[in-house]
Write a protein that holds these residues in place. Sequence first.
Motif, mmCIF file in Angstrom:
data_model
loop_
_atom_site.group_PDB
_atom_site.id
_atom_site.type_symbol
_atom_site.label_atom_id
_atom_site.label_comp_id
_atom_site.label_asym_id
_atom_site.label_seq_id
_atom_site.Cartn_x
_atom_site.Cartn_y
_atom_site.Cartn_z
ATOM 1 N N TRP A 22 21.629 36.887 78.533
ATOM 2 C CA TRP A 22 21.324 35.512 78.292
ATOM 3 C C TRP A 22 20.867 34.725 79.571
ATOM 4 O O TRP A 22 19.901 34.188 79.729
ATOM 5 C CB TRP A 22 22.398 34.690 77.623
ATOM 6 C CG TRP A 22 22.323 33.059 77.455
ATOM 7 C CD1 TRP A 22 22.477 32.333 78.187
ATOM 8 C CD2 TRP A 22 21.407 32.676 76.394
ATOM 9 N NE1 TRP A 22 22.093 31.022 77.624
ATOM 10 C CE2 TRP A 22 21.260 31.147 76.674
ATOM 11 C CE3 TRP A 22 20.932 33.428 75.097
ATOM 12 C CZ2 TRP A 22 20.738 30.406 75.751
ATOM 13 C CZ3 TRP A 22 20.321 32.471 74.416
ATOM 14 C CH2 TRP A 22 20.092 31.047 74.684
ATOM 15 N N ASN A 23 21.645 35.156 80.630
ATOM 16 C CA ASN A 23 21.313 34.533 81.888
ATOM 17 C C ASN A 23 20.151 35.258 82.446
ATOM 18 O O ASN A 23 19.468 34.403 83.550
ATOM 19 C CB ASN A 23 22.558 34.714 82.927
ATOM 20 C CG ASN A 23 23.878 33.865 82.686
ATOM 21 O OD1 ASN A 23 23.661 33.108 81.870
ATOM 22 N ND2 ASN A 23 24.868 34.505 83.105
ATOM 23 N N ALA A 24 19.628 36.176 82.084
ATOM 24 C CA ALA A 24 18.418 36.721 82.596
ATOM 25 C C ALA A 24 17.128 35.926 82.022
ATOM 26 O O ALA A 24 16.068 36.304 82.670
ATOM 27 C CB ALA A 24 18.368 38.433 82.382
ATOM 28 N N ALA A 25 17.422 35.349 80.919
ATOM 29 C CA ALA A 25 16.148 34.587 80.360
ATOM 30 C C ALA A 25 15.895 33.363 80.930
ATOM 31 O O ALA A 25 16.790 32.494 81.286
ATOM 32 C CB ALA A 25 16.501 34.455 78.826
ATOM 33 N N SER A 26 14.641 33.206 81.488
ATOM 34 C CA SER A 26 14.421 31.724 81.915
ATOM 35 C C SER A 26 13.736 30.847 81.083
ATOM 36 O O SER A 26 14.161 29.596 81.338
ATOM 37 C CB SER A 26 13.070 32.118 83.025
ATOM 38 O OG SER A 26 11.820 32.723 82.074
ATOM 39 N N THR A 27 13.345 31.202 79.858
ATOM 40 C CA THR A 27 13.071 30.339 78.637
ATOM 41 C C THR A 27 13.639 30.942 77.360
ATOM 42 O O THR A 27 13.642 32.210 77.364
ATOM 43 C CB THR A 27 11.701 30.066 78.709
ATOM 44 O OG1 THR A 27 10.972 31.229 78.122
ATOM 45 C CG2 THR A 27 11.118 29.378 79.774
ATOM 46 N N TRP A 28 13.869 30.236 76.529
ATOM 47 C CA TRP A 28 14.084 30.826 75.193
ATOM 48 C C TRP A 28 13.673 29.642 73.880
ATOM 49 O O TRP A 28 13.882 28.431 74.088
ATOM 50 C CB TRP A 28 15.707 30.993 75.032
ATOM 51 C CG TRP A 28 16.237 31.736 73.711
ATOM 52 C CD1 TRP A 28 16.458 33.182 73.812
ATOM 53 C CD2 TRP A 28 16.748 30.930 72.726
ATOM 54 N NE1 TRP A 28 17.026 33.506 72.198
ATOM 55 C CE2 TRP A 28 17.351 32.104 71.874
ATOM 56 C CE3 TRP A 28 17.112 29.697 72.511
ATOM 57 C CZ2 TRP A 28 18.097 31.707 70.662
ATOM 58 C CZ3 TRP A 28 17.839 29.499 71.272
ATOM 59 C CH2 TRP A 28 18.207 30.430 70.351
ATOM 60 N N SER A 29 13.312 30.288 72.982
ATOM 61 C CA SER A 29 13.142 29.414 71.905
ATOM 62 C C SER A 29 13.134 30.073 70.503
ATOM 63 O O SER A 29 13.454 31.453 70.587
ATOM 64 C CB SER A 29 11.319 29.107 71.750
ATOM 65 O OG SER A 29 10.630 30.459 71.598
ATOM 66 N N ALA A 30 13.579 29.292 69.500
ATOM 67 C CA ALA A 30 13.755 29.704 68.262
ATOM 68 C C ALA A 30 13.594 28.733 67.076
ATOM 69 O O ALA A 30 13.620 27.696 67.276
ATOM 70 C CB ALA A 30 15.207 30.063 67.998
ATOM 71 N N GLU A 31 13.388 29.161 65.904
ATOM 72 C CA GLU A 31 13.597 28.322 64.962
ATOM 73 C C GLU A 31 15.114 28.278 64.281
ATOM 74 O O GLU A 31 15.995 28.834 64.730
ATOM 75 C CB GLU A 31 12.795 29.048 63.408
ATOM 76 C CG GLU A 31 11.466 29.504 63.798
ATOM 77 C CD GLU A 31 10.283 28.355 64.066
ATOM 78 O OE1 GLU A 31 10.690 27.264 63.305
ATOM 79 O OE2 GLU A 31 9.709 28.316 64.996
ATOM 80 N N PHE A 32 15.104 27.067 63.834
ATOM 81 C CA PHE A 32 16.758 26.724 63.886
ATOM 82 C C PHE A 32 16.787 25.916 62.381
ATOM 83 O O PHE A 32 15.990 25.219 61.815
ATOM 84 C CB PHE A 32 17.231 25.759 64.781
ATOM 85 C CG PHE A 32 16.793 24.248 64.804
ATOM 86 C CD1 PHE A 32 17.456 23.224 63.846
ATOM 87 C CD2 PHE A 32 15.783 23.867 65.682
ATOM 88 C CE1 PHE A 32 16.916 22.068 63.992
ATOM 89 C CE2 PHE A 32 15.348 22.651 65.550
ATOM 90 C CZ PHE A 32 16.149 21.645 64.930
ATOM 91 N N SER A 33 18.128 26.054 61.860
ATOM 92 C CA SER A 33 18.484 25.332 60.582
ATOM 93 C C SER A 33 19.780 24.653 60.964
ATOM 94 O O SER A 33 20.606 25.205 61.762
ATOM 95 C CB SER A 33 18.466 26.266 59.293
ATOM 96 O OG SER A 33 19.468 27.287 59.579
ATOM 97 N N GLN A 34 19.926 23.560 60.676
ATOM 98 C CA GLN A 34 21.236 22.694 61.023
ATOM 99 C C GLN A 34 22.063 22.153 60.317
ATOM 100 O O GLN A 34 21.388 21.605 59.042
ATOM 101 C CB GLN A 34 20.624 21.455 62.024
ATOM 102 C CG GLN A 34 21.700 20.759 62.749
ATOM 103 C CD GLN A 34 21.415 19.812 63.909
ATOM 104 O OE1 GLN A 34 20.213 19.205 63.627
ATOM 105 N NE2 GLN A 34 22.326 19.225 64.627
ATOM 106 N N THR A 35 23.191 22.249 60.065
ATOM 107 C CA THR A 35 24.136 21.730 58.975
ATOM 108 C C THR A 35 25.402 20.818 59.602
ATOM 109 O O THR A 35 25.856 21.371 60.471
ATOM 110 C CB THR A 35 25.047 22.653 58.166
ATOM 111 O OG1 THR A 35 23.910 23.478 57.453
ATOM 112 C CG2 THR A 35 25.711 22.090 57.115
#
Length: 198
Positions: A22-35
Motif C-alpha cells: 500500500w505504501n509503495a503506491a503513489s495513487t490509487w483508484s477504485a469503484e466503490f459501493s457504500q452502505t
Amino acid sequence: MLPAALASAGDLDAWRKFRARWNAASTWSAEFSQTIDLGDGAAPLVSAGRVLLSRPGLVRWEYAGGPARLVVGDGRFLWVYQAELEQAYKVSYSQSLVHSLVVALLGAPGAVEAGYEVVRSGIDQGGQDVFRLTPRDRTGLVLELTVSGGSELAALAVVEAAGTRNEVTFTQAARDLVLASSLFSFTPPAGTDVIVRQ
C-alpha cells in the motif's frame, strides 16, 4: 514501529505485507459501493461511485446515481458539494472524517501505528484479513480495513461510538495511475452557498 497488538508472527506478516504494498503506491483508484447503517433500525443508506487517492493527503469521491454529490480533499480542506442544493461544505481536515482516513490510508510509513492500535480481528467469510484500527488516544473513530489477496484494500468501515457503521467496499482497483492535480481541487460554482467549518 510494529503494532504491539499484533502478537503472532502470522498477524505481523499479514500487516507488513499489506502496508508495504500500500505504501509503495503513489495513487490509487477504485469503484466503490457504500452502505451507511445508522444503527437505529432504519434501512441503510446505499450509494456508489468512484474514489481517487493521491499522496500526500489528496482524495476525491465521485458519487454516481441519485443526487449529484462530489467530495474533494485538497490536503487542507474537505469540500462536500451537493449540486442539487447549490450548497458546499468546506471543512478543515482536522475537523472531518478525512483526517482519520488520510492518516490510515495516505499517511507516511509508521503514521498508522503511531496513531492507532492495530489488531488483526479475524478473517471474513471470503478468506480476507480484517484489521481493526483503534485510536490510541481513544478520541477518534474506529476503522476496519479488509484486505484481499494479502495486499489489496477490499473494504473500509468507519465505526462510531453511537452505533453508526459506514462501510465502503472497493472493486476494480488500480495503482499508480497519472491523476491530474485538478482532480483534487474544487472551486464552488457561482451561486453556491458555501458553509465553512474550521
